[in-house]
Structures are given as C-alpha cells and as structure tokens.
Design a protein around this motif. Structure first.
Motif, PDB file in Angstrom:
ATOM      1  N   LYS A   1       0.757  -1.007   0.029  1.00  0.00           N
ATOM      2  CA  LYS A   1      -0.139  -0.049   0.094  1.00  0.00           C
ATOM      3  C   LYS A   1       0.687   1.164   0.021  1.00  0.00           C
ATOM      4  N   SER A   2       0.259   2.487  -0.359  1.00  0.00           N
ATOM      5  CA  SER A   2       0.913   3.458  -0.353  1.00  0.00           C
ATOM      6  C   SER A   2       0.312   4.620   0.440  1.00  0.00           C
ATOM      7  N   GLU A   3       0.989   5.302   1.258  1.00  0.00           N
ATOM      8  CA  GLU A   3       0.308   6.237   2.046  1.00  0.00           C
ATOM      9  C   GLU A   3       1.433   7.301   2.331  1.00  0.00           C
ATOM     10  N   ASN A   4       0.974   8.569   2.241  1.00  0.00           N
ATOM     11  CA  ASN A   4       1.674  10.132   2.293  1.00  0.00           C
ATOM     12  C   ASN A   4       3.206   9.566   1.654  1.00  0.00           C
ATOM     13  N   GLY A   5       3.063   9.089   0.457  1.00  0.00           N
ATOM     14  CA  GLY A   5       4.294   9.292  -0.237  1.00  0.00           C
ATOM     15  C   GLY A   5       5.222   8.112   0.315  1.00  0.00           C
ATOM     16  N   ALA A   6       4.765   7.317   0.967  1.00  0.00           N
ATOM     17  CA  ALA A   6       5.683   6.161   1.378  1.00  0.00           C
ATOM     18  C   ALA A   6       4.857   4.902   0.911  1.00  0.00           C
TER      19      ALA A   6
ATOM     20  N   LYS B   1       5.091  13.248  -5.809  1.00  0.00           N
ATOM     21  CA  LYS B   1       3.783  13.925  -5.870  1.00  0.00           C
ATOM     22  C   LYS B   1       2.715  13.636  -4.906  1.00  0.00           C
ATOM     23  N   ASP B   2       2.908  12.515  -4.151  1.00  0.00           N
ATOM     24  CA  ASP B   2       1.945  12.048  -3.061  1.00  0.00           C
ATOM     25  C   ASP B   2       2.354  13.130  -2.015  1.00  0.00           C
ATOM     26  N   ARG B   3       3.702  13.561  -2.037  1.00  0.00           N
ATOM     27  CA  ARG B   3       4.001  14.486  -0.823  1.00  0.00           C
ATOM     28  C   ARG B   3       3.749  16.050  -1.302  1.00  0.00           C
ATOM     29  N   ASN B   4       2.998  16.068  -2.249  1.00  0.00           N
ATOM     30  CA  ASN B   4       2.616  17.336  -2.795  1.00  0.00           C
ATOM     31  C   ASN B   4       3.905  18.457  -3.308  1.00  0.00           C
ATOM     32  N   LYS B   5       4.801  17.464  -3.944  1.00  0.00           N
ATOM     33  CA  LYS B   5       5.831  18.324  -4.204  1.00  0.00           C
ATOM     34  C   LYS B   5       5.730  18.784  -5.870  1.00  0.00           C
ATOM     35  N   THR B   6       4.189  18.701  -6.414  1.00  0.00           N
ATOM     36  CA  THR B   6       4.129  18.973  -7.755  1.00  0.00           C
ATOM     37  C   THR B   6       4.182  20.527  -7.723  1.00  0.00           C
ATOM     38  N   VAL B   7       4.741  21.281  -8.801  1.00  0.00           N
ATOM     39  CA  VAL B   7       4.949  22.391  -8.915  1.00  0.00           C
ATOM     40  C   VAL B   7       3.795  22.735  -9.926  1.00  0.00           C
ATOM     41  N   ALA B   8       3.983  22.227 -11.064  1.00  0.00           N
ATOM     42  CA  ALA B   8       2.785  22.496 -12.071  1.00  0.00           C
ATOM     43  C   ALA B   8       2.581  21.304 -13.066  1.00  0.00           C
ATOM     44  N   GLY B   9       1.579  21.165 -13.659  1.00  0.00           N
ATOM     45  CA  GLY B   9       1.368  20.013 -14.595  1.00  0.00           C
ATOM     46  C   GLY B   9       0.163  20.028 -15.224  1.00  0.00           C
ATOM     47  N   ASN B  10       0.100  18.959 -16.243  1.00  0.00           N
ATOM     48  CA  ASN B  10      -1.071  18.863 -17.175  1.00  0.00           C
ATOM     49  C   ASN B  10      -1.228  17.311 -17.583  1.00  0.00           C
ATOM     50  N   LYS B  11      -2.218  16.801 -18.353  1.00  0.00           N
ATOM     51  CA  LYS B  11      -2.225  15.573 -18.858  1.00  0.00           C
ATOM     52  C   LYS B  11      -0.850  14.861 -19.016  1.00  0.00           C
TER      53      LYS B  11
ATOM     54  N   ALA C   1       2.519  16.168 -18.676  1.00  0.00           N
ATOM     55  CA  ALA C   1       3.679  16.296 -17.859  1.00  0.00           C
ATOM     56  C   ALA C   1       3.526  17.028 -16.799  1.00  0.00           C
ATOM     57  N   THR C   2       4.682  16.762 -15.885  1.00  0.00           N
ATOM     58  CA  THR C   2       4.559  17.405 -14.437  1.00  0.00           C
ATOM     59  C   THR C   2       6.033  17.928 -14.075  1.00  0.00           C
ATOM     60  N   LEU C   3       5.943  19.028 -13.540  1.00  0.00           N
ATOM     61  CA  LEU C   3       7.099  19.569 -12.845  1.00  0.00           C
ATOM     62  C   LEU C   3       7.283  19.364 -11.539  1.00  0.00           C
ATOM     63  N   ILE C   4       8.109  18.668 -10.961  1.00  0.00           N
ATOM     64  CA  ILE C   4       8.245  18.234  -9.548  1.00  0.00           C
ATOM     65  C   ILE C   4       9.482  18.895  -8.830  1.00  0.00           C
ATOM     66  N   ASP C   5       9.202  19.271  -7.679  1.00  0.00           N
ATOM     67  CA  ASP C   5      10.335  19.788  -6.825  1.00  0.00           C
ATOM     68  C   ASP C   5      11.114  18.548  -6.250  1.00  0.00           C
ATOM     69  N   LEU C   6      12.326  18.359  -6.784  1.00  0.00           N
ATOM     70  CA  LEU C   6      13.215  17.272  -6.237  1.00  0.00           C
ATOM     71  C   LEU C   6      14.044  17.687  -4.824  1.00  0.00           C
ATOM     72  N   GLY C   7      13.800  19.038  -4.610  1.00  0.00           N
ATOM     73  CA  GLY C   7      14.549  19.631  -3.277  1.00  0.00           C
ATOM     74  C   GLY C   7      15.836  19.943  -3.731  1.00  0.00           C
ATOM     75  N   ASP C   8      16.711  20.629  -2.876  1.00  0.00           N
ATOM     76  CA  ASP C   8      18.158  21.279  -3.052  1.00  0.00           C
ATOM     77  C   ASP C   8      17.830  21.952  -4.522  1.00  0.00           C
ATOM     78  N   GLY C   9      16.868  22.797  -4.672  1.00  0.00           N
ATOM     79  CA  GLY C   9      16.750  23.664  -5.778  1.00  0.00           C
ATOM     80  C   GLY C   9      16.762  23.347  -7.250  1.00  0.00           C
ATOM     81  N   VAL C  10      16.460  21.882  -7.223  1.00  0.00           N
ATOM     82  CA  VAL C  10      16.203  21.320  -8.441  1.00  0.00           C
ATOM     83  C   VAL C  10      14.717  20.670  -8.837  1.00  0.00           C
ATOM     84  N   ALA C  11      14.266  21.138 -10.131  1.00  0.00           N
ATOM     85  CA  ALA C  11      12.977  20.561 -10.401  1.00  0.00           C
ATOM     86  C   ALA C  11      13.208  19.431 -11.551  1.00  0.00           C
ATOM     87  N   CYS C  12      12.324  18.449 -11.556  1.00  0.00           N
ATOM     88  CA  CYS C  12      12.253  17.618 -12.585  1.00  0.00           C
ATOM     89  C   CYS C  12      11.041  17.719 -13.461  1.00  0.00           C
TER      90      CYS C  12
END
Ligand code: NAI
Length: 637
Positions: free
Chosen positions: A445-450, A477-487, A489-500
C-alpha cells in the motif's frame, strides 16, 4: 576483504562466462577470462598450423568464448572495443593471474565435482581477501566451499547472473554458511552501481528464488495445458503480455532456454527439495521427456515447441508442435471470448483481472495456473526468501515480468481471489489468511508518499526502505511536491533547488501538453529553481513526436496549426537550450526523434547504459523538425 573491486577474473568462457566478462568490460572493469586447455589436439588444429604448445591452441576455448560474445545477438558488449579490456588465457598457463584480481567469478559447467576441483586450484593462487563467487543455477553454495580454507569460505558467495547478463536485471546473491556480510555488501554494490543489476538476497535452497518459482509455473503450464486440451499457441497467448509477461510467454521462452536445460533445472528441485509439498510437479512431464528424446530442444536444435517452416506456397511460417502426435503443424488461430472481451482494455492489470475471473477455457487455465503459482510462492516464505519484496523483484527482474507474484495478487484482489480459490478447494497459505484476518487486504500500500509491504514474520506492514540516491517521482507527487502539470507532463520539486520535468503520455510521445509544459517549466525554473532535470520512470524516455497528431492535422489540411505546433516545439527546445539555469536530460530506453531532440537541447545528458537514442524518423522519410538536424550539424562541425 579487498576494499575495492578494480580487476576481475571469470573462469569458464561458455554462454554465461564470456557474457559476464563482456558486461564487466562494459562497466570498465579489466577482466581475465580463463577456460580449460582443450582436452584433445585434433587434426583440424594441426591443419590450422597450430601446435599443442601454441597459445592459440591452449587459449582456444577462452578465445572462442570471447569471439562468441562479440558476435552475440542481442549484443553482449556496449561497444566492440570494450573487448580490449578482456585478457584471455587458460587455467594451466595463466592460473597465477588470479592472484592479482579482486573478484573471481566461477561460471563453469553445472557440476559440483568440477566446481569443487576448480576452487581447489584457485585456492593455490588466490590472495587472501579476494572474493570468489559462483554463478551456479542451483547447486548449494554450502557444498561448493567444502574443503576450502577459512579465508576462502568467508569470501565465497553465490552471485547468480541471468541470461543474457547485460540485459537481465536480476542478480541473486546467496550467502554461504560463513560468508562475511561485507562480501555480500561488496558484490551487491558493484552489481547495483556498476553493472546496473537489481539485487535479490536469496537463501541457499535449490534453484534459489527466480528459477524455483519460474520452473514451478512452467511445469504447471504444461500439465494444465494438457488437462484442458489447449494448444501450445493458445497457452502462449494467455500467458504473455495479457498477464504482464514478455511476448515469449511460456513456450517461446522454453525454446530459448533449451528444453534439456529446463528439464535439468526442474530435476534439481525434484532431487534436492524433498520437503517441497509440490515436489512431484518438478518431475519432468512425459511430453517434455519425449521431446528431449527426439532432440526437439528448442532454438538450438531448430525446433522445440515451435519450429520454422513454410506453407504450401513456400512462405515462411512458424509451426507449433502438436503434443498428441509430436508433429509440427500450422498454428491455430487462438480465439476465446475472454480474450475478445479484454482486447480493448489498456492496462495489464485490467486485462489480467478480466482473464482470471472469466469462465471460458482461457479463464479456467488462468485461474488454475495463476492461483496455484501464487499459493506455491506464498508457501516458499521464509524458505527461499524472507519477504515478498525480494520475491517480487526476482520475478520481475529475472523473467522481465511487469509484476511480481504478490503485486499480481494485489491486482486480482486478495480477498476476492482467495474466496474463489477456497471455493475451488485450494488451501490458502496460513500467513496470507492471517494477513486477511488482521484486516490487511493487500500486500502493498502507499500512504503519504511512502510505500509499505506486508511483512510475513511480524504480521504487520513495514515501510519499504528507499536508498537516499533513489528519487521516486510518484512518492514526491504524493507528498505535494508538484509545482505545475497537465495531462502530459508534471514539474516536480526534487529538493535542493532542482526541479524535474516528468513526461507521462503513452510511450511519452511529445504532444501539445508536453510542449506547453516545457515552456512553462523553463519559465518556472528560471525564476524559482537552480536547475532542471528532464527524466521519468517510463520504460522509454520518449518515443518522439506524436505522429498521429501530425498525421491527423496533415489529413485535415490544418497547415497553420501544424506550423504553429512545430514552431512551439522548436521554441521550447531553444528555451531549454538557452535557459539561464542548467538543464540535464536523463534518458533511458528509447529517446527517439523528439526524445533525442530534448537531449540535444540540454546542457548535459546523463544517459542510462541501455538508452537507444537517435533521429530515427529519417528512416521513414521524415525530417526531424524540432531542431535536431541543426544540433547534429553543430556537433559535427
Ligand atoms: P557452458 O556449457 O556454456 O560453459 C561452461 C564452460 O565451462 C565451458 O566453456 C567449458 O569449457 C568450461 N569447463 C568445462 N569443464 C571445465 C573445468 N573442468 N574447469 C573449468 N572450466 C571448465 O555453460 P553456461 O551455460 O555458461 O553455464 C555456466 C554456469 O552458469 C553453470 O553453473 C550454469 O548453471 C550457470 N548459469 C547458466 C545460465 C544459462 O542460461 N546458460 C543462466 C544462469 C546460470
């Protein structure tokens, strides 16, 4: 133990040994490849001008192993020049070379007496602390180091590569009774970090994990096929991609492996697993025995379950064996109502469910073989591995399946499927029942990103440990790190100032959504981040532009739209190329056409070893229009 593995040796230059040496060379590890001196000097050797003392004769087996690896299809080497890192020799003249290496890999014939004799020889030259591993498919590791010194026994481990070693992700590691944990750690590290393997920790039981379960499924498939009167091609249709297995399904895989080898692996369980409640299943079925007697061994004898043939007009066709007559006949068209009903479903999980709960013969076969295989697998814990995760990984990585058995069981619904199994008279493994009784209705099972898995020993859910160097985008994404997105592609905050920037269309084909996210991501990263990574967890980084979209626009003569779309794609790539923050593309699998152009627009490309990249549309008469042609010119002037 030697702290780093910088040089290796492989003994045995057959199918596996030569290919393992090739893969070590792919990872830039200089490797010595030794085999025996050929037992006989033949007239053919003499005709070639050789003498019994000539290195060309004495190294013949290792040399020909290396040549075979160079010719292998699919290729064993990333690039043929990697072969320069391999030094060939023989076990009489070059044994002392083993004293200089950090890892000795044994890959000689599957016979305990031969392996034991070889380890005795190795012991005379090996430097204390050198790791020695065996590639055995199933001989107990404990038996192999009998008679060796304490230092040898402590540094001896099973490291079981799968065939072909460059492509199959699985590396099973099996500790002997005295293997030091740091030896296991060192082999796991080099396997994972340099050879690109997925590690499964297996116990020292017959055939270890993947082949124990895989062989059970194969033996059941043969027997249930006969019980239900199904054809070979019908079984392959219902045991292939529809349930998440590779296209080679059951019997094409058997032909590839070789029926004699398969019988040998099955017998290994029959002979050595006296307490296995399904031991009789591993007795080689009569049809398989007959095929082996008739030398229908598979691809190596030009005929196994399938054989190449021709129809009346001389057109090539693949024939299948009729197991009643042992004659090869044209394949029947496979038709089942259940297959028809799931044809339009996209997801494997939906297809698998559809088939498992269907009533027709395809459904009966799937229900029976899958249920029995799941029960058998569950009953192997803790015998062959301690947890479900190792077993799922072994079956995914060793047999290129989309899902491991417990992941598949979750897809079927544990509660619903066990109810159906009980109704059919099956006994549910006690720990699975205990799990359900404890109110836990899925293995994962997945819960809160884990992600959590059901731990058999403690009857609780445990969190899956993710090593810090691994980034899991769904978990972010489960931990609300999505910065922007559509159907698309998604821009995700990886931490350390880097986005994916993650693509997630079918085959990650580039269409309007991804293009617009490239523009948007460039703006956001320029403003709010230090750098951008473009990568995803898909099998393919990107199969290129969405050609359907282009074809449709062309058919509709929407030239302005098409022009606008191409201009947007070119502008997106230029925006990435001239972004004021670094852009790193991280491709894996296919990066074709537009996928390649994404990489060409990045400041750096960090490619996985198995990346297939290029402007391939040229091959179908299309000009890459995203700017890739210009980038190629820039790189070649
Ligand atoms: P193979 O028959 O292709 O090669 C065996 C090599 O051992 C030959 O080059 C032979 O000259 C050499 N050899 C024979 N007698 C020897 C001796 N006394 N001392 C040293 N070398 C000797 O076998 P293959 O398939 O490469 O298997 C090697 C090992 O890998 C076996 O333990 C096998 O169970 C295991 N394995 C095989 C897989 C496969 O798909 N073929 C997959 C995974 C493991």
């Amino acid at each position: 133990m030697k702290p780093n593995i910088q040089q290796a040796a492989v003994i045995g230059a057959g199918v596996m040994g030569a290919a393992i040496a090739a893969h070590l060379a792919n990872a830039d590890i200089p490797t010595i490849l030794l085999d025996i001196v050929p037992p006989k000097f033949t007239p053919q050797d003499e005709a070639k001008g050789l003498s019994p003392d000539a290195p060309a004769f004495r190294n013949k087996l290792a040399d020909s192993g290396l040549r075979n690896a160079l010719k292998a299809n699919p290729a064993a080497f990333y690039a043929p020049e990697n072969a320069k890192l391999i030094t060939t020799g023989n076990l009489e003249d070059h044994l002392s070379l083993l004293g200089k290496v950090d890892w000795i890999i044994e890959a000689v014939v599957e016979r305990l007496d031969i392996k034991n004799g070889l380890f005795g020889k190795i012991e005379t030259v090996r430097t204390p602390g050198t790791i020695v591993s065996t590639n055995t498919s199933g001989i107990p590791v404990a038996d192999m180091c009998k008679g060796r010194s304490e230092d040898f026994r402590k540094h001896f481990v099973g490291a079981h590569f799968f065939n072909p070693p460059r492509y199959m992700k699985l590396l099973e590691i099996i500790s002997g009774p005295e293997t030091l944990p740091e030896v296991v750690g060192a082999v796991a590290r080099i396997g994972e970090e340099r050879l690109g393997k997925g590690i499964v920790y297996a116990k020292d039981t017959p055939n270890f994990v993947a082949n124990r379960i895989g062989m059970y499924s194969m033996m059941r498939a043969i027997r249930v096929m006969q019980e239900l009167g199904l054809t070979v091609e019908a079984v392959d249709k219902i045991t292939g991609p529809v349930i998440g297995n590779p296209k080679s399904a059951s019997f094409r895989t058997a032909d590839l492996v070789g029926l004699d080898t398969m019988a040998h692996v099955a017998s290994n369980v029959y002979d050595n697993a006296a307490d296995d409640e399904c031991r009789s299943e591993f007795e080689v079925p009569a049809v398989l025995k007959t095929m082996i007697e008739r030398n229908f061994l598979g691809d190596k004898t030009n005929g196994g379950f399938y054989k190449k043939g021709a129809d009346e007009k001389g057109n090539k066709e693949i024939l299948s064996i009729d197991l009643n007559t042992f004659e090869y006949t044209p394949q029947e068209k496979v038709r089942f109502a259940s297959l028809e009903a799931i044809k339009t479903l996209e997801e494997t999980s939906d297809k698998m469910r559809g088939l498992y709960y269907a009533k027709d013969k395809a459904g009966q076969f799937t229900f029976k073989t899958l249920s029995e295989s799941l029960i058998y697998t569950a009953n192997r814990i803790p015998e062959i591995a301690d947890d479900i995760v190792n077993i799922d990984n072994a079956m995914r990585w060793g047999f290129a399946r989309e899902m491991g058995p417990f992941e598949a069981w979750d897809v079927l619904g544990v509660k619903k499927s066990t109810a159906k199994m009980k109704e059919a008279g099956y006994v549910i493994p006690s720990w699975v029942q205990a799990m359900l009784d404890a109110g836990i209705e899925s293995f994962y099972k997945s819960e809160n990103g884990a992600r959590y898995f059901y731990d058999v020993a403690s009857n609780t859910c445990k969190q899956l440990e993710i090593p810090p160097q691994i980034v899991l985008l769904p978990s972010l994404k489960d931990r609300n790190k999505t910065v922007a997105g559509n159907k698309g592609a998604t821009l995700i905050d990886l931490g350390d100032g880097v986005a994916c920037l993650e693509f997630h269309t079918k085959m990650n084909a580039l269409g309007t959504d991804i293009i617009s996210m490239m523009h948007k991501s460039a703006d956001i990263v320029s403003r709010d981040f230090e750098g951008l990574v473009i990568g995803n967890h898909g099998v393919n980084f990107s199969a290129g532009a969405n050609l359907y979209m282009i074809l449709f626009a062309a058919q509709e003569e929407e030239w302005d739209d098409l022009h606008w779309e191409v201009a947007q794609l070119q502008k997106a790539f230029m925006k990435l190329k001239y972004l004021d923050k670094p852009v790193v593309a991280a491709p894996a699998g296919m990066a074709l056409g537009g996928g390649c152009e994404v990489c060409l627009a990045a400041d750096r490309v960090r490619a996985a070893a198995e990346t297939y990249i290029g402007l391939v549309e040229v091959g179908v008469g299309l000009l890459p229009a995203g700017g890739g042609c210009k980038e190629m010119v820039i790189r070649n002037t």
